[in-house]
Structures are given as structure tokens and as C-alpha cells.
Motif scaffolding. Structure first.
Motif, PDB file in Angstrom:
ATOM      1  N   ALA A  52      70.006  29.784  55.207  1.00 54.17           N
ATOM      2  CA  ALA A  52      69.589  30.191  53.868  1.00 54.17           C
ATOM      3  C   ALA A  52      70.049  29.178  52.819  1.00 54.17           C
ATOM      4  O   ALA A  52      69.310  28.874  51.879  1.00 54.17           O
ATOM      5  CB  ALA A  52      70.149  31.577  53.533  1.00 54.17           C
ATOM      6  N   GLU A  53      71.245  28.639  52.998  1.00 51.22           N
ATOM      7  CA  GLU A  53      71.753  27.630  52.050  1.00 51.22           C
ATOM      8  C   GLU A  53      70.940  26.341  52.145  1.00 51.22           C
ATOM      9  O   GLU A  53      70.586  25.742  51.126  1.00 51.22           O
ATOM     10  CB  GLU A  53      73.234  27.371  52.319  1.00 51.22           C
ATOM     11  CG  GLU A  53      74.110  28.535  51.924  1.00 51.22           C
ATOM     12  CD  GLU A  53      75.539  28.426  52.424  1.00 51.22           C
ATOM     13  OE1 GLU A  53      76.420  29.063  51.810  1.00 51.22           O
ATOM     14  OE2 GLU A  53      75.789  27.725  53.445  1.00 51.22           O
ATOM     15  N   ARG A  54      70.619  25.921  53.354  1.00 51.77           N
ATOM     16  CA  ARG A  54      69.797  24.714  53.518  1.00 51.77           C
ATOM     17  C   ARG A  54      68.409  24.917  52.927  1.00 51.77           C
ATOM     18  O   ARG A  54      67.862  24.024  52.285  1.00 51.77           O
ATOM     19  CB  ARG A  54      69.708  24.315  54.998  1.00 51.77           C
ATOM     20  CG  ARG A  54      71.025  23.832  55.559  1.00 51.77           C
ATOM     21  CD  ARG A  54      70.909  23.178  56.932  1.00 51.77           C
ATOM     22  NE  ARG A  54      69.936  23.773  57.819  1.00 51.77           N
ATOM     23  CZ  ARG A  54      70.212  24.583  58.836  1.00 51.77           C
ATOM     24  NH1 ARG A  54      71.445  24.910  59.111  1.00 51.77           N
ATOM     25  NH2 ARG A  54      69.240  25.047  59.609  1.00 51.77           N
ATOM     26  N   LEU A  55      67.849  26.103  53.142  1.00 53.35           N
ATOM     27  CA  LEU A  55      66.530  26.412  52.592  1.00 53.35           C
ATOM     28  C   LEU A  55      66.566  26.403  51.064  1.00 53.35           C
ATOM     29  O   LEU A  55      65.696  25.803  50.421  1.00 53.35           O
ATOM     30  CB  LEU A  55      66.045  27.763  53.102  1.00 53.35           C
ATOM     31  CG  LEU A  55      64.661  28.205  52.635  1.00 53.35           C
ATOM     32  CD1 LEU A  55      63.599  27.198  53.052  1.00 53.35           C
ATOM     33  CD2 LEU A  55      64.344  29.584  53.187  1.00 53.35           C
ATOM     34  N   ASP A 112      80.513  21.650  55.077  1.00 52.74           N
ATOM     35  CA  ASP A 112      80.074  20.949  56.290  1.00 52.74           C
ATOM     36  C   ASP A 112      79.094  21.739  57.155  1.00 52.74           C
ATOM     37  O   ASP A 112      78.384  21.164  57.959  1.00 52.74           O
ATOM     38  CB  ASP A 112      81.291  20.589  57.155  1.00 52.74           C
ATOM     39  CG  ASP A 112      82.190  19.569  56.480  1.00 52.74           C
ATOM     40  OD1 ASP A 112      81.698  18.832  55.605  1.00 52.74           O
ATOM     41  OD2 ASP A 112      83.386  19.519  56.836  1.00 52.74           O
ATOM     42  N   ARG A 113      79.083  23.065  57.010  1.00 48.94           N
ATOM     43  CA  ARG A 113      78.240  23.879  57.882  1.00 48.94           C
ATOM     44  C   ARG A 113      77.426  24.873  57.063  1.00 48.94           C
ATOM     45  O   ARG A 113      77.628  26.073  57.135  1.00 48.94           O
ATOM     46  CB  ARG A 113      79.116  24.593  58.896  1.00 48.94           C
ATOM     47  CG  ARG A 113      79.907  23.590  59.749  1.00 48.94           C
ATOM     48  CD  ARG A 113      80.710  24.244  60.771  1.00 48.94           C
ATOM     49  NE  ARG A 113      79.792  24.739  61.798  1.00 48.94           N
ATOM     50  CZ  ARG A 113      80.182  25.448  62.819  1.00 48.94           C
ATOM     51  NH1 ARG A 113      81.436  25.758  62.978  1.00 48.94           N
ATOM     52  NH2 ARG A 113      79.305  25.866  63.700  1.00 48.94           N
ATOM     53  N   PRO A 114      76.474  24.357  56.301  1.00 47.83           N
ATOM     54  CA  PRO A 114      75.660  25.280  55.489  1.00 47.83           C
ATOM     55  C   PRO A 114      74.793  26.171  56.378  1.00 47.83           C
ATOM     56  O   PRO A 114      74.322  25.747  57.429  1.00 47.83           O
ATOM     57  CB  PRO A 114      74.793  24.350  54.637  1.00 47.83           C
ATOM     58  CG  PRO A 114      74.782  23.059  55.370  1.00 47.83           C
ATOM     59  CD  PRO A 114      76.056  22.974  56.151  1.00 47.83           C
ATOM     60  N   SER A 115      74.619  27.393  55.919  1.00 43.38           N
ATOM     61  CA  SER A 115      73.772  28.338  56.665  1.00 43.38           C
ATOM     62  C   SER A 115      72.301  27.935  56.508  1.00 43.38           C
ATOM     63  O   SER A 115      71.954  27.097  55.664  1.00 43.38           O
ATOM     64  CB  SER A 115      73.973  29.749  56.116  1.00 43.38           C
ATOM     65  OG  SER A 115      73.423  29.842  54.806  1.00 43.38           O
ATOM     66  N   ARG A 166      74.627  14.289  51.102  1.00 44.71           N
ATOM     67  CA  ARG A 166      75.857  14.352  50.309  1.00 44.71           C
ATOM     68  C   ARG A 166      75.840  15.549  49.365  1.00 44.71           C
ATOM     69  O   ARG A 166      76.818  16.271  49.236  1.00 44.71           O
ATOM     70  CB  ARG A 166      75.993  13.059  49.504  1.00 44.71           C
ATOM     71  CG  ARG A 166      77.358  12.488  49.514  1.00 44.71           C
ATOM     72  CD  ARG A 166      77.373  11.165  48.794  1.00 44.71           C
ATOM     73  NE  ARG A 166      78.350  11.280  47.735  1.00 44.71           N
ATOM     74  CZ  ARG A 166      78.402  10.530  46.672  1.00 44.71           C
ATOM     75  NH1 ARG A 166      77.518   9.578  46.494  1.00 44.71           N
ATOM     76  NH2 ARG A 166      79.327  10.706  45.778  1.00 44.71           N
ATOM     77  N   GLY A 167      74.715  15.749  48.702  1.00 41.08           N
ATOM     78  CA  GLY A 167      74.572  16.869  47.780  1.00 41.08           C
ATOM     79  C   GLY A 167      74.680  18.204  48.500  1.00 41.08           C
ATOM     80  O   GLY A 167      75.347  19.134  48.021  1.00 41.08           O
ATOM     81  N   LEU A 168      74.045  18.304  49.657  1.00 42.52           N
ATOM     82  CA  LEU A 168      74.112  19.537  50.444  1.00 42.52           C
ATOM     83  C   LEU A 168      75.556  19.856  50.808  1.00 42.52           C
ATOM     84  O   LEU A 168      76.015  20.997  50.671  1.00 42.52           O
ATOM     85  CB  LEU A 168      73.251  19.401  51.710  1.00 42.52           C
ATOM     86  CG  LEU A 168      73.224  20.602  52.655  1.00 42.52           C
ATOM     87  CD1 LEU A 168      72.633  21.829  51.969  1.00 42.52           C
ATOM     88  CD2 LEU A 168      72.433  20.257  53.915  1.00 42.52           C
TER      89      LEU A 168
END
Length: 193
Positions: free
Chosen positions: A148-151, A143-146, A135-137
Motif C-alpha cells: 500500500a505504501e509503494r502504491l 527499508d521495507r515499505p508495504s 531514495r524518496g520511497l
């Protein structure tokens, strides 16, 4: 009949008070000695209770830990609920960072204990934590984090393990260091003055 109900209410209140005392004592001992070094017998001895009395309220030491973590999990849920109503990505990110930093500073002793305990317990309910994590992500990156964003997002959750290196900082200094670092990690530029 009223006396019986009153006696029942009074017993229930006393049981809840005992449960809270067990929880507070366990948290203090976990922070002082570490989770693995604290036994249910030690908790009972500290309160002048039998081990059976502790078992009456908590079936296992991990249940005490879960009860201690529950307010934090609930606070994260509330923080995410609040962030859902913030339109600007920057403002939403700052709100989440400030809430996370407040939590870390408020619970810094427990965070240090948890990160340095060689036998730290695993989170009991990973599904609940996973839902909050996802949810935070989504609130931060859509909806489609890169990659780099997930890292970056996952790197934020390693910060509590670094708190043992920062015990010399005051709460204010820690708050400032955490806020600026987390905003940088999450790529939110500092406001221009």
C-alpha cells in the motif's frame, strides 16, 4: 597573452549565453506547441540562428529536453538531501510534499505540456531518476515499505498528468489542492487546528 585569454573568456561567455537562449526558446516552444511539434529548425528560426548553430550546442532535441529537466532533477536531489536530516516521518513527508508541490506549481506549464503531448519523450537517464525515486520511497517508508505504501508513493508521480485538468486554478489554489491531496495519498493526517 592576456588579450587572448580575455577573448577566449568572452567567446566562452557568448557561447554559454547562446546555449541558454536556445534552451529558453526551446522550453517556450515545447510549452506552446508541444515537444513533438517543435523542431530544431523552428528553434533556430526563432533565434535567427542556423540549425547547425543549434546542433553545435545540442546534438539532438532530446538533449535540449534533458538540459531543461536537469535543474528539476537536481532540485529533487537537494530536497531528498534536506529530508534525510529531518527526524520525524511526518515532518519529512511534509517537507518532501511541499518541495514537490513547489516544483509542480513553478513548472506547471511544462508539466501540462509534457502530460498532453501525444509523443512525449521518455526520460533520457532512467538510472538517475530511478535512484532518486528509490531514495524518496525509503525516506518516506523505510527499508521495507508495504504494498500500500509503494502504491501510494507511485500514485504521487501520476499527479503531473492531472494538471491539464486544473489549468483554471490559480497558483495558490493549485498549491492547496496538490498539498492536501498528496498528504492524503501518502497518509499524513492534516494538522489539528
Amino acid at each position: 597573452m592576456a588579450t587572448s585569454a580575455k577573448g577566449l573568456t568572452s567567446r566562452a561567455a557568448q557561447a554559454e549565453q547562446t546555449r541558454q537562449l536556445i534552451l529558453e526558446t526551446a522550453q517556450r516552444l515545447f510549452a506552446e506547441l508541444g515537444y513533438s511539434a517543435t523542431s530544431l529548425q523552428m528553434i533556430a528560426d526563432e533565434l535567427g540562428l542556423t540549425k547547425a548553430a543549434v546542433y553545435y550546442h545540442f546534438r539532438a532535441k532530446s538533449d535540449i529536453l534533458h538540459a531543461a529537466l536537469l535543474p528539476g532533477i537536481e532540485r529533487v536531489g537537494t530536497l531528498l538531501d534536506e529530508a534525510e536530516h529531518i527526524r520525524s516521518r511526518r515532518a519529512r513527508t511534509e517537507h518532501l510534499v511541499h518541495g514537490f508541490v513547489d516544483f509542480l506549481v513553478t513548472h506547471r506549464q511544462n508539466m501540462v505540456m509534457a502530460s498532453t503531448d501525444p509523443e512525449r519523450p521518455a526520460v533520457k537517464d532512467k538510472s538517475e531518476a530511478s535512484v532518486l525515486h528509490e531514495r524518496g520511497l525509503g525516506l518516506l517508508y523505510g527499508d521495507r515499505p508495504s504494498g500500500a505504501e509503494r502504491l501510494a508513493y507511485n500514485a504521487v508521480f501520476t499527479i503531473p498528468e492531472c494538471l491539464s485538468e486544473l489549468t483554471d486554478l490559480t497558483d495558490g489554489e493549485l498549491r492547496e489542492a496538490l498539498t492536501s491531496t498528496l498528504l492524503r495519498i501518502l497518509r499524513v493526517p492534516a494538522p489539528r487546528t
